[in-house]
Design a protein around this motif. Structure first.
Motif, PDB file in Angstrom:
ATOM      1  N   LYS A 147       6.982  -7.619  -1.515  1.00  0.00           N
ATOM      2  CA  LYS A 147       8.274  -7.647  -2.269  1.00  0.00           C
ATOM      3  C   LYS A 147       8.004  -6.947  -3.543  1.00  0.00           C
ATOM      4  O   LYS A 147       7.187  -6.820  -4.308  1.00  0.00           O
ATOM      5  CB  LYS A 147       8.813  -8.833  -2.312  1.00  0.00           C
ATOM      6  N   PRO A 148       9.042  -6.158  -3.969  1.00  0.00           N
ATOM      7  CA  PRO A 148       8.996  -5.333  -5.284  1.00  0.00           C
ATOM      8  C   PRO A 148       8.773  -6.421  -6.498  1.00  0.00           C
ATOM      9  O   PRO A 148       9.302  -7.515  -6.680  1.00  0.00           O
ATOM     10  CB  PRO A 148      10.316  -4.767  -5.680  1.00  0.00           C
ATOM     11  N   ASP A 149       7.773  -6.169  -7.405  1.00  0.00           N
ATOM     12  CA  ASP A 149       7.365  -6.906  -8.744  1.00  0.00           C
ATOM     13  C   ASP A 149       8.348  -6.606  -9.682  1.00  0.00           C
ATOM     14  O   ASP A 149       8.019  -5.729 -10.558  1.00  0.00           O
ATOM     15  CB  ASP A 149       5.829  -6.712  -9.039  1.00  0.00           C
ATOM     16  N   ILE A 150       9.525  -6.916  -9.795  1.00  0.00           N
ATOM     17  CA  ILE A 150      10.672  -6.751 -10.581  1.00  0.00           C
ATOM     18  C   ILE A 150      10.033  -6.638 -12.186  1.00  0.00           C
ATOM     19  O   ILE A 150      10.362  -5.433 -12.876  1.00  0.00           O
ATOM     20  CB  ILE A 150      11.953  -7.307 -10.438  1.00  0.00           C
ATOM     21  N   ILE A 171       7.786  -3.627 -12.932  1.00  0.00           N
ATOM     22  CA  ILE A 171       8.581  -2.594 -12.800  1.00  0.00           C
ATOM     23  C   ILE A 171       9.352  -2.168 -14.027  1.00  0.00           C
ATOM     24  O   ILE A 171       9.637  -1.172 -14.618  1.00  0.00           O
ATOM     25  CB  ILE A 171       9.274  -2.390 -11.343  1.00  0.00           C
ATOM     26  N   GLN A 172      10.060  -3.090 -14.566  1.00  0.00           N
ATOM     27  CA  GLN A 172      10.813  -3.482 -15.534  1.00  0.00           C
ATOM     28  C   GLN A 172      10.137  -2.633 -16.900  1.00  0.00           C
ATOM     29  O   GLN A 172      10.491  -1.799 -17.648  1.00  0.00           O
ATOM     30  CB  GLN A 172      11.533  -4.394 -15.917  1.00  0.00           C
ATOM     31  N   GLU A 173       9.091  -3.189 -17.103  1.00  0.00           N
ATOM     32  CA  GLU A 173       8.355  -3.013 -18.180  1.00  0.00           C
ATOM     33  C   GLU A 173       7.760  -1.571 -18.252  1.00  0.00           C
ATOM     34  O   GLU A 173       7.816  -0.940 -19.144  1.00  0.00           O
ATOM     35  CB  GLU A 173       7.116  -4.054 -18.319  1.00  0.00           C
ATOM     36  N   THR A 174       7.160  -1.184 -17.012  1.00  0.00           N
ATOM     37  CA  THR A 174       6.484   0.251 -17.063  1.00  0.00           C
ATOM     38  C   THR A 174       7.616   1.094 -17.081  1.00  0.00           C
ATOM     39  O   THR A 174       7.357   2.269 -17.424  1.00  0.00           O
ATOM     40  CB  THR A 174       5.753   0.183 -15.682  1.00  0.00           C
ATOM     41  N   THR A 217      17.843   1.031  -4.644  1.00  0.00           N
ATOM     42  CA  THR A 217      18.803   0.033  -5.489  1.00  0.00           C
ATOM     43  C   THR A 217      17.852  -0.596  -6.668  1.00  0.00           C
ATOM     44  O   THR A 217      18.280  -0.791  -7.868  1.00  0.00           O
ATOM     45  CB  THR A 217      19.553  -0.927  -4.559  1.00  0.00           C
ATOM     46  N   ILE A 218      16.644  -0.623  -6.257  1.00  0.00           N
ATOM     47  CA  ILE A 218      15.769  -1.183  -7.208  1.00  0.00           C
ATOM     48  C   ILE A 218      15.725  -0.237  -8.417  1.00  0.00           C
ATOM     49  O   ILE A 218      15.638  -0.630  -9.281  1.00  0.00           O
ATOM     50  CB  ILE A 218      14.515  -1.526  -6.780  1.00  0.00           C
ATOM     51  N   LEU A 219      15.442   0.990  -8.159  1.00  0.00           N
ATOM     52  CA  LEU A 219      15.307   2.003  -9.158  1.00  0.00           C
ATOM     53  C   LEU A 219      16.594   1.799  -9.967  1.00  0.00           C
ATOM     54  O   LEU A 219      16.654   1.938 -11.265  1.00  0.00           O
ATOM     55  CB  LEU A 219      14.940   3.331  -8.692  1.00  0.00           C
ATOM     56  N   ALA A 220      17.710   1.838  -9.289  1.00  0.00           N
ATOM     57  CA  ALA A 220      18.925   2.002  -9.945  1.00  0.00           C
ATOM     58  C   ALA A 220      19.170   0.763 -10.941  1.00  0.00           C
ATOM     59  O   ALA A 220      19.586   0.911 -12.059  1.00  0.00           O
ATOM     60  CB  ALA A 220      20.253   2.024  -9.009  1.00  0.00           C
ATOM     61  N   THR A 221      18.892  -0.306 -10.408  1.00  0.00           N
ATOM     62  CA  THR A 221      18.847  -1.622 -11.467  1.00  0.00           C
ATOM     63  C   THR A 221      17.851  -1.606 -12.437  1.00  0.00           C
ATOM     64  O   THR A 221      18.279  -1.867 -13.661  1.00  0.00           O
ATOM     65  CB  THR A 221      18.465  -2.848 -10.387  1.00  0.00           C
ATOM     66  N   ILE A 222      16.670  -0.978 -12.066  1.00  0.00           N
ATOM     67  CA  ILE A 222      15.758  -0.975 -13.348  1.00  0.00           C
ATOM     68  C   ILE A 222      16.186   0.017 -14.350  1.00  0.00           C
ATOM     69  O   ILE A 222      15.888  -0.200 -15.572  1.00  0.00           O
ATOM     70  CB  ILE A 222      14.534  -0.643 -12.914  1.00  0.00           C
ATOM     71  N   PHE A 223      16.899   1.073 -13.913  1.00  0.00           N
ATOM     72  CA  PHE A 223      17.358   2.256 -15.019  1.00  0.00           C
ATOM     73  C   PHE A 223      18.716   1.740 -15.573  1.00  0.00           C
ATOM     74  O   PHE A 223      19.353   2.647 -16.171  1.00  0.00           O
ATOM     75  CB  PHE A 223      17.306   3.457 -14.173  1.00  0.00           C
ATOM     76  N   GLN A 224      19.255   0.635 -14.952  1.00  0.00           N
ATOM     77  CA  GLN A 224      20.392  -0.080 -15.448  1.00  0.00           C
ATOM     78  C   GLN A 224      21.705   0.935 -15.461  1.00  0.00           C
ATOM     79  O   GLN A 224      22.571   1.305 -16.019  1.00  0.00           O
ATOM     80  CB  GLN A 224      20.252  -0.104 -17.089  1.00  0.00           C
ATOM     81  N   ALA A 225      21.701   1.267 -14.182  1.00  0.00           N
ATOM     82  CA  ALA A 225      22.776   2.349 -13.747  1.00  0.00           C
ATOM     83  C   ALA A 225      23.958   1.799 -13.718  1.00  0.00           C
ATOM     84  O   ALA A 225      24.258   0.391 -13.144  1.00  0.00           O
ATOM     85  CB  ALA A 225      22.398   2.925 -12.422  1.00  0.00           C
ATOM     86  N   ASP A 226      25.239   2.224 -13.825  1.00  0.00           N
ATOM     87  CA  ASP A 226      26.276   1.809 -13.639  1.00  0.00           C
ATOM     88  C   ASP A 226      26.939   1.802 -12.090  1.00  0.00           C
ATOM     89  O   ASP A 226      27.823   1.241 -11.729  1.00  0.00           O
ATOM     90  CB  ASP A 226      27.475   2.687 -14.604  1.00  0.00           C
ATOM     91  N   GLU A 227      26.469   2.858 -11.452  1.00  0.00           N
ATOM     92  CA  GLU A 227      26.851   3.166 -10.081  1.00  0.00           C
ATOM     93  C   GLU A 227      25.575   3.758  -9.367  1.00  0.00           C
ATOM     94  O   GLU A 227      24.775   4.619  -9.854  1.00  0.00           O
ATOM     95  CB  GLU A 227      27.885   4.261 -10.076  1.00  0.00           C
TER      96      GLU A 227
END
Length: 282
Positions: free
Chosen positions: A151-154, A157-160, A201-211
């Motif tokens: 499973k993704p290590d959120i 990922i956020q830190e890097t 979706t993980i990438l979008a969440t990490i990049f703090q996307a609006d959409e």
């Protein structure tokens, strides 16, 4: 900020359609699958590799080289960009030829696969530079890490990713190859391609996307033909209820991640990227 994920890019016409969609949507991250033809050749290399058919593998690698040269000449006409892309192709092909000779373990097969994924993404990166974008291929293999449960290590990922963005502040758009990650041991790996929407979706969440815009095969959902979004809109809760009742839209985890960061999800037609089939938001 927006993230777009595309599926099944089969040929040069599909590449041009995706590039036109990117020009219209202006995403900060475009998440792309490996080109279908490259995917088929990649599978052929894996098959011949396991049967110790070196000559067949080298022939397939040469076919990849010619195919990428052809696409480069058609899509990237600016002389310097064309030359730079061809240098990238030559370096990649040389590395793959060397990897074919080294049958140490299954990690070699994954490394070959990662090289081809990167080459496919670079074709889009240079094509976008041709269009005037300051584009860069996103080296997702450096920070998209999965844990022992795959499973993704959120937190990792956020830190890097935060560091990665700080180092590349002049980039207009990142081109991210789908599925690539690294395992807990730091080795190249891949998330299941059946969960491409979740990966994006993980990438979008990490990049703090609006959409996030997901090109997804959902033929049972009627398209928005009258430009009235309320006719095909769902809340996060309604979408989860539909999925739990057996209607396939996308993985529930996508809804959970989007709801947590209040990120809207647009599902578009896989064959007509301008047709919005479903809109999910708060």
């Amino acid at each position: 900020m927006k993230v777009c994920k595309f599926e099944k890019i089969k040929d040069e016409d599909d590449i041009k359609q995706v590039i036109n969609c990117i020009r219209q949507e202006h995403p900060y991250v475009a998440v792309l699958p490996v080109l279908t033809q490259l995917q088929e050749w990649m599978q052929a290399i894996s098959a011949s590799w396991f049967h110790e058919e070196d000559e067949a593998s080298h022939t397939t690698v040469n076919a990849i080289e010619e195919y990428c040269y052809c696409l480069t000449n058609h899509l990237i006409t600016e002389p310097q960009l064309n030359q730079d892309m061809k240098i990238r192709i030559r370096e990649c092909i040389k590395k793959i030829h060397a990897l074919v000779e080294d049958k140490a373990d299954l990690l070699i097969d994954k490394t070959i696969k990662a090289e081809i994924y990167g080459l496919s993404s670079d074709l889009f990166t240079y094509s976008l530079r041709q269009q005037g974008f300051r584009a860069q291929t996103l080296d997702a293999g450096k920070f998209m890490q999965i844990n022992l449960e795959r499973k993704p290590d959120i937190p990792y990922i956020q830190e890097t990713v935060r560091q990665y963005i700080d180092e590349n502040q002049d980039v207009d758009i990142f081109v991210a190859p789908l599925s690539i990650c690294k395992n807990v041991y730091g080795e190249i790996d891949f998330m299941s391609e059946r969960r491409n929407d979740y990966y994006a979706t993980i990438l979008a969440t990490i990049f703090q996307a609006d959409e996030i815009v997901l090109s997804t095969q959902i033929n049972h959902i009627y398209a928005n033909r009258n430009c009235r979004r309320e006719q095909h809109s769902l809340t996060y809760t309604e979408a989860e209820q539909l999925i739990n009742s057996g209607v396939y839209l996308l993985y529930t985890d996508c809804i959970t991640l989007a709801a947590r960061s209040n990120m809207a999800i647009r599902l578009t037609d896989i064959h007509d990227l301008t047709t919005e089939r479903l809109y999910i938001s708060s």
